[in-house]
Design a protein around this motif. Sequence first.
Motif, PDB file in Angstrom:
ATOM      1  N   ILE A  13       0.688  -1.009   0.128  1.00 46.19           N
ATOM      2  CA  ILE A  13      -0.024   0.048  -0.144  1.00 46.19           C
ATOM      3  C   ILE A  13       0.740   1.416  -0.049  1.00 46.19           C
ATOM      4  O   ILE A  13       0.540   2.281  -1.026  1.00 46.19           O
ATOM      5  CB  ILE A  13      -0.826   0.019   1.455  1.00 46.19           C
ATOM      6  N   GLN A  14       2.043   1.300   1.002  1.00 48.69           N
ATOM      7  CA  GLN A  14       2.791   2.667   1.125  1.00 48.69           C
ATOM      8  C   GLN A  14       3.249   2.826  -0.249  1.00 48.69           C
ATOM      9  O   GLN A  14       3.350   4.082  -0.515  1.00 48.69           O
ATOM     10  CB  GLN A  14       3.765   2.285   2.130  1.00 48.69           C
ATOM     11  N   ILE A  17       0.879   4.785  -2.321  1.00 46.46           N
ATOM     12  CA  ILE A  17       0.557   6.305  -1.679  1.00 46.46           C
ATOM     13  C   ILE A  17       1.837   6.990  -1.874  1.00 46.46           C
ATOM     14  O   ILE A  17       1.669   8.324  -2.201  1.00 46.46           O
ATOM     15  CB  ILE A  17       0.451   6.064  -0.125  1.00 46.46           C
ATOM     16  N   VAL A  21       2.406  11.476  -3.334  1.00 46.24           N
ATOM     17  CA  VAL A  21       2.716  12.488  -2.352  1.00 46.24           C
ATOM     18  C   VAL A  21       3.067  13.698  -3.189  1.00 46.24           C
ATOM     19  O   VAL A  21       4.129  13.647  -4.041  1.00 46.24           O
ATOM     20  CB  VAL A  21       3.841  12.194  -1.407  1.00 46.24           C
TER      21      VAL A  21
END
Lengths: 155, 155, 77, 77
Positions: A13-14, A17, A21
């Motif tokens: 998931i990270q 994401i 950013v």
Amino acid sequence: MNFYEISKEPIIIQEVIDKVVQREAGAITTFIGTVRELTHGKKTLYLVYEAYESMAVKKLEQIGQEIKERWSGADVAITHRVGRLDITDIAVVIAVSTPHRADAYEANRYAIERIKEIVPIWKKEHWEDGEEWIGNQLETVAYPKGKPEEKDLNE
Amino acid sequence: MNFYEISKEPIIIQEVIDKVVQREAGAITTFIGTVRELTHGKKTLYLVYEAYESMAVKKLEQIGQEIKERWSGADVAITHRVGRLDITDIAVVIAVSTPHRADAYEANRYAIERIKEIVPIWKKEHWEDGEEWIGNQLETVAYPKGKPEEKDLNE
Amino acid sequence: MNNILFFAHLRDAVGRDSVQLDASGKTVAELKQLISDKYEAVNLEHVMTAINEEFASNEEVIHDGDAVAFIPPVSGG
Amino acid sequence: MNNILFFAHLRDAVGRDSVQLDASGKTVAELKQLISDKYEAVNLEHVMTAINEEFASNEEVIHDGDAVAFIPPVSGG
């Protein structure tokens, strides 16, 4: 960096994401689609997802483009898993960043609805008493003209 | 497990998500509030968040309870950071899981709106030419009776 | 005795994060008046109050030992 | 020649994920008819078609070398 991916490996998931950013963003929303055990009371053992991979990536890109046109300043990243998935495994991660939070929710919701309309990915449910490609028998989505209407594709 | 936390350390998104994984959930949404560089064209250098910590945790719990009453089968976890945060740092992570996706978006949105109403956390913006506690001078939120209306607190 | 808590710009105005004083029997409104008289820089007009970590109205009466916190409009999230 | 791709239950019905045949000059509808005649288990009524990875209508004409994919209602997400 690939913002739109079909992955044979578990989705981190990270990593999805991190792609969205931005210094101008105050909000990031993610949608994480997981394999649910019960659907209409029937117990799923596991799923298999299959994709027309090259076209699926193109259609994910199209969805990202649609979002950027509608929600100014949005960044989008989408990864969809293929292969065998067990209960609670992650099928899809959608990350959207925008300057303001209302947009981040709306744009993200738009992405998952569009994925379910135009991205060539199919799931096969496996139960204790059988298996079935979802979407083939219910045929709740029928395209009399053989393809989605313009409004479906480009709305 | 603490589903509602005020953290002095950077928030690990995955840890918040892990708290709401459930076999009955097909959807997890997260909201990640990040420090934006520009607000109304003014450049933020960094922020400081402060909380009335014990009460803030109670109010986060209340919000989680409100969500579970409204959206059947929802699980909720919220972590809010305090201390100094730089641009793109994470101020808050809200994770909500539900059986169906529409609920996961709506319940998550509800959580962030409620945080901005009732959770005793304040941010101080630091610019090149000064600093200010946000919410003190604009006073866009005024409570003539000295506390939020019932509808604000319990809606 | 009562512990009175200040946060954010209120703490800056008072110069400390808490004071001890006896507010038992007073309403929240009366305590606000007392604080405003004592600290001229403090404006409690748009400030919420919490007694023992729950929001309280201006009419609520403070009891001995209650923790009273003044809560400026919040800006978390 | 054209590469014709099948997915999900269509692939199961055809027994393979692609076939080679010459569909140039045919419309999508004509190719669907041809496939349905050849593979009795295949129902293309509710199936979309993509030519070179873009959705195509039943009226569109297939050219030599086009990749044609039959896309059952999708169920990703």
